[in-house]
Design a protein around this motif. Structure first.
Motif, PDB file in Angstrom:
ATOM      1  N   ILE A  19       0.837  -1.207   0.000  1.00 43.32           N
ATOM      2  CA  ILE A  19       0.000   0.000   0.000  1.00 43.32           C
ATOM      3  C   ILE A  19       0.866   1.248   0.000  1.00 43.32           C
ATOM      4  CG2 ILE A  19      -1.645   1.329   1.374  1.00 43.32           C
ATOM      5  CD1 ILE A  19      -2.801  -1.412   2.276  1.00 43.32           C
ATOM      6  N   VAL A  20       1.886   1.273   0.840  1.00 47.86           N
ATOM      7  CA  VAL A  20       2.794   2.434   0.890  1.00 47.86           C
ATOM      8  C   VAL A  20       3.504   2.592  -0.442  1.00 47.86           C
ATOM      9  CG1 VAL A  20       4.866   3.361   1.982  1.00 47.86           C
ATOM     10  CG2 VAL A  20       3.072   2.348   3.383  1.00 47.86           C
ATOM     11  N   PHE A  21       3.890   1.494  -1.056  1.00 46.95           N
ATOM     12  CA  PHE A  21       4.541   1.562  -2.369  1.00 46.95           C
ATOM     13  C   PHE A  21       3.608   2.206  -3.392  1.00 46.95           C
ATOM     14  CE2 PHE A  21       5.505  -0.233  -6.542  1.00 46.95           C
ATOM     15  CZ  PHE A  21       6.855   0.065  -6.649  1.00 46.95           C
ATOM     16  N   ALA A  22       2.353   1.793  -3.393  1.00 46.89           N
ATOM     17  CA  ALA A  22       1.408   2.341  -4.357  1.00 46.89           C
ATOM     18  C   ALA A  22       1.150   3.821  -4.132  1.00 46.89           C
ATOM     19  CB  ALA A  22       0.094   1.568  -4.284  1.00 46.89           C
ATOM     20  N   VAL A  23       1.008   4.220  -2.874  1.00 46.49           N
ATOM     21  CA  VAL A  23       0.677   5.611  -2.579  1.00 46.49           C
ATOM     22  C   VAL A  23       1.883   6.525  -2.747  1.00 46.49           C
ATOM     23  CG1 VAL A  23      -0.050   7.172  -0.730  1.00 46.49           C
ATOM     24  CG2 VAL A  23      -1.244   5.020  -1.075  1.00 46.49           C
ATOM     25  N   ALA A  24       3.034   6.114  -2.243  1.00 50.84           N
ATOM     26  CA  ALA A  24       4.188   7.011  -2.187  1.00 50.84           C
ATOM     27  C   ALA A  24       5.080   6.955  -3.422  1.00 50.84           C
ATOM     28  CB  ALA A  24       5.028   6.681  -0.955  1.00 50.84           C
ATOM     29  N   ILE A  25       5.002   5.893  -4.193  1.00 46.70           N
ATOM     30  CA  ILE A  25       5.938   5.765  -5.312  1.00 46.70           C
ATOM     31  C   ILE A  25       5.216   5.761  -6.658  1.00 46.70           C
ATOM     32  CG2 ILE A  25       7.692   4.255  -6.333  1.00 46.70           C
ATOM     33  CD1 ILE A  25       8.276   3.408  -3.357  1.00 46.70           C
ATOM     34  N   VAL A  26       4.166   4.968  -6.795  1.00 48.24           N
ATOM     35  CA  VAL A  26       3.479   4.870  -8.081  1.00 48.24           C
ATOM     36  C   VAL A  26       2.686   6.140  -8.380  1.00 48.24           C
ATOM     37  CG1 VAL A  26       1.749   3.583  -9.381  1.00 48.24           C
ATOM     38  CG2 VAL A  26       3.418   2.355  -7.991  1.00 48.24           C
ATOM     39  N   THR A  27       2.023   6.700  -7.390  1.00 51.50           N
ATOM     40  CA  THR A  27       1.207   7.896  -7.607  1.00 51.50           C
ATOM     41  C   THR A  27       2.020   9.074  -8.140  1.00 51.50           C
ATOM     42  OG1 THR A  27      -0.312   7.159  -5.882  1.00 51.50           O
ATOM     43  CG2 THR A  27      -0.436   9.468  -6.539  1.00 51.50           C
ATOM     44  N   GLY A  33       5.219  13.707 -10.909  1.00 51.38           N
ATOM     45  CA  GLY A  33       5.978  14.324  -9.825  1.00 51.38           C
ATOM     46  C   GLY A  33       7.282  13.586  -9.576  1.00 51.38           C
ATOM     47  N   GLU A  34       7.974  14.026  -8.533  1.00 49.78           N
ATOM     48  CA  GLU A  34       9.237  13.392  -8.169  1.00 49.78           C
ATOM     49  C   GLU A  34       8.999  12.333  -7.105  1.00 49.78           C
ATOM     50  OE1 GLU A  34      12.286  16.097  -7.073  1.00 49.78           O
ATOM     51  OE2 GLU A  34      11.896  17.422  -8.751  1.00 49.78           O
ATOM     52  N   VAL A  35       9.755  11.251  -7.199  1.00 51.06           N
ATOM     53  CA  VAL A  35       9.665  10.172  -6.218  1.00 51.06           C
ATOM     54  C   VAL A  35      10.671  10.446  -5.112  1.00 51.06           C
ATOM     55  CG1 VAL A  35       9.940   7.695  -5.846  1.00 51.06           C
ATOM     56  CG2 VAL A  35       8.956   8.529  -7.983  1.00 51.06           C
ATOM     57  N   GLU A  36      10.213  10.397  -3.876  1.00 53.33           N
ATOM     58  CA  GLU A  36      11.082  10.607  -2.720  1.00 53.33           C
ATOM     59  C   GLU A  36      11.854   9.326  -2.408  1.00 53.33           C
ATOM     60  OE1 GLU A  36      11.464  13.473  -1.007  1.00 53.33           O
ATOM     61  OE2 GLU A  36      10.081  14.490  -2.379  1.00 53.33           O
ATOM     62  N   VAL A  37      13.007   9.469  -1.786  1.00 53.46           N
ATOM     63  CA  VAL A  37      13.862   8.333  -1.468  1.00 53.46           C
ATOM     64  C   VAL A  37      13.443   7.672  -0.149  1.00 53.46           C
ATOM     65  CG1 VAL A  37      16.243   7.650  -0.979  1.00 53.46           C
ATOM     66  CG2 VAL A  37      15.777   9.342  -2.738  1.00 53.46           C
TER      67      VAL A  37
END
Length: 61
Positions: A19-27, A33-37
């Motif tokens: 879920i975190v992967f989908a919200v924080a990286i895929v979105t 936008g930019e993906v945070e590390v």
């Protein structure tokens, strides 16, 4: 805790990581936008914890 409960908690950690992967990286990728590390490290750690617990719950002693 029983082995089955430990395995289920591991599955829960794995699902939270997805879920975190989908919200924080895929979105951000979809919106341009930019993906945070930091979320990448969080997802990796939670996946490792989940896999460890799943493995611990399935081992025969």
């Amino acid at each position: 805790m029983t082995k089955e409960a430990i395995k289920e908690v591991g599955k829960l950690f794995f699902d939270v990581a997805k879920i975190v992967f989908a919200v924080a990286i895929v979105t951000p990728l979809v919106k341009g936008g930019e993906v945070e590390v930091i979320p990448l490290f969080f997802v990796a750690e939670v996946i490792l914890i989940g896999l460890y617990l799943i493995n611990k719950g399935t081992q025969d002693e």
